[in-house]
Write a protein that holds these residues in place. Structure first.
Motif, PDB file in Angstrom:
ATOM      1  N   LEU A   1       0.840  -1.201   0.000  1.00 62.79           N
ATOM      2  CA  LEU A   1       0.000   0.000   0.000  1.00 62.79           C
ATOM      3  C   LEU A   1       0.875   1.251   0.000  1.00 62.79           C
ATOM      4  O   LEU A   1       0.614   2.202  -0.741  1.00 62.79           O
ATOM      5  N   ALA A   2       1.931   1.249   0.798  1.00 59.25           N
ATOM      6  CA  ALA A   2       2.844   2.397   0.849  1.00 59.25           C
ATOM      7  C   ALA A   2       3.538   2.583  -0.501  1.00 59.25           C
ATOM      8  O   ALA A   2       3.668   3.715  -0.979  1.00 59.25           O
ATOM      9  N   ASP A   3       3.973   1.486  -1.124  1.00 55.61           N
ATOM     10  CA  ASP A   3       4.594   1.575  -2.447  1.00 55.61           C
ATOM     11  C   ASP A   3       3.623   2.172  -3.461  1.00 55.61           C
ATOM     12  O   ASP A   3       3.995   3.035  -4.263  1.00 55.61           O
ATOM     13  N   ALA A   4       2.375   1.714  -3.423  1.00 61.40           N
ATOM     14  CA  ALA A   4       1.360   2.209  -4.358  1.00 61.40           C
ATOM     15  C   ALA A   4       1.077   3.689  -4.111  1.00 61.40           C
ATOM     16  O   ALA A   4       0.934   4.471  -5.071  1.00 61.40           O
ATOM     17  N   LEU A   5       1.011   4.094  -2.851  1.00 61.87           N
ATOM     18  CA  LEU A   5       0.760   5.500  -2.543  1.00 61.87           C
ATOM     19  C   LEU A   5       1.931   6.363  -3.000  1.00 61.87           C
ATOM     20  O   LEU A   5       1.728   7.430  -3.589  1.00 61.87           O
ATOM     21  N   GLU A   6       3.158   5.919  -2.777  1.00 60.40           N
ATOM     22  CA  GLU A   6       4.320   6.680  -3.239  1.00 60.40           C
ATOM     23  C   GLU A   6       4.283   6.850  -4.755  1.00 60.40           C
ATOM     24  O   GLU A   6       4.526   7.947  -5.270  1.00 60.40           O
ATOM     25  N   ALA A   7       3.952   5.794  -5.470  1.00 57.67           N
ATOM     26  CA  ALA A   7       3.857   5.876  -6.933  1.00 57.67           C
ATOM     27  C   ALA A   7       2.756   6.847  -7.354  1.00 57.67           C
ATOM     28  O   ALA A   7       2.938   7.647  -8.283  1.00 57.67           O
ATOM     29  N   GLU A   8       1.636   6.812  -6.648  1.00 56.83           N
ATOM     30  CA  GLU A   8       0.532   7.728  -6.948  1.00 56.83           C
ATOM     31  C   GLU A   8       0.922   9.178  -6.676  1.00 56.83           C
ATOM     32  O   GLU A   8       0.571  10.078  -7.445  1.00 56.83           O
ATOM     33  N   LEU A   9       1.659   9.424  -5.613  1.00 54.61           N
ATOM     34  CA  LEU A   9       2.091  10.785  -5.291  1.00 54.61           C
ATOM     35  C   LEU A   9       3.006  11.342  -6.382  1.00 54.61           C
ATOM     36  O   LEU A   9       2.883  12.510  -6.771  1.00 54.61           O
ATOM     37  N   ILE A  10       3.913  10.509  -6.887  1.00 54.78           N
ATOM     38  CA  ILE A  10       4.815  10.943  -7.962  1.00 54.78           C
ATOM     39  C   ILE A  10       4.011  11.200  -9.242  1.00 54.78           C
ATOM     40  O   ILE A  10       4.212  12.213  -9.922  1.00 54.78           O
ATOM     41  N   GLU A  11       3.094  10.300  -9.572  1.00 54.29           N
ATOM     42  CA  GLU A  11       2.270  10.471 -10.775  1.00 54.29           C
ATOM     43  C   GLU A  11       1.418  11.737 -10.682  1.00 54.29           C
ATOM     44  O   GLU A  11       1.302  12.493 -11.655  1.00 54.29           O
ATOM     45  N   THR A  12       0.860  11.992  -9.513  1.00 53.40           N
ATOM     46  CA  THR A  12       0.047  13.202  -9.322  1.00 53.40           C
ATOM     47  C   THR A  12       0.903  14.450  -9.475  1.00 53.40           C
ATOM     48  O   THR A  12       0.473  15.435 -10.087  1.00 53.40           O
ATOM     49  N   ALA A  13       2.123  14.423  -8.959  1.00 56.80           N
ATOM     50  CA  ALA A  13       3.022  15.574  -9.101  1.00 56.80           C
ATOM     51  C   ALA A  13       3.320  15.839 -10.573  1.00 56.80           C
ATOM     52  O   ALA A  13       3.335  16.994 -11.015  1.00 56.80           O
ATOM     53  N   GLN A  14       3.541  14.782 -11.331  1.00 56.74           N
ATOM     54  CA  GLN A  14       3.797  14.945 -12.764  1.00 56.74           C
ATOM     55  C   GLN A  14       2.582  15.534 -13.473  1.00 56.74           C
ATOM     56  O   GLN A  14       2.719  16.443 -14.297  1.00 56.74           O
TER      57      GLN A  14
END
Length: 109
Positions: A31-44
């Motif tokens: 879940l933490a890995d998925a959230l980190e990936a989502e945070l980076i994608e949202t920033a982009q």
């Protein structure tokens, strides 16, 4: 192999305190890995949208301020992801100085 003597700091908080989990392949780590990936994608995505708005001669000051707030929030979250990943790599990076204490208070945005 993971160093099981170190806890992983998670990208969210539990109340007013950082949340931690033992390293591994469990559901909380995924879940933490998925959230980190989502945070980076949202920033982009936010950066792309803000750039388009900045190039729009018809953009109003309130629109630009709103875009800037989104981008600032996304940058803070991207820095958090970088710091958390640095911690896991043993790089000893300092925690980011962000208004909300460096972590979101919930999983997801």
């Amino acid at each position: 192999m993971h160093d099981t003597t170190q806890l992983r700091r998670l990208p969210w908080r539990e109340g007013d305190r950082p949340a931690f989990v033992s390293p591994g392949d469990g559901i909380v780590n995924r879940l933490a890995d998925a959230l980190e990936a989502e945070l980076i994608e949202t920033a982009q995505t936010d950066a792309t949208r803000a750039r388009g708005l900045a190039d729009d001669a018809g953009a109003t000051p309130p629109e630009l301020r709103t875009a800037l707030r989104f981008v600032a929030h996304s940058v803070e979250e991207a820095v958090l992801v970088a710091v958390l990943r640095g911690e896991r790599l043993g790089l000893g990076l300092d925690s980011p100085e962000v208004p909300d204490g460096g972590q979101t208070d919930r999983p997801g945005r």
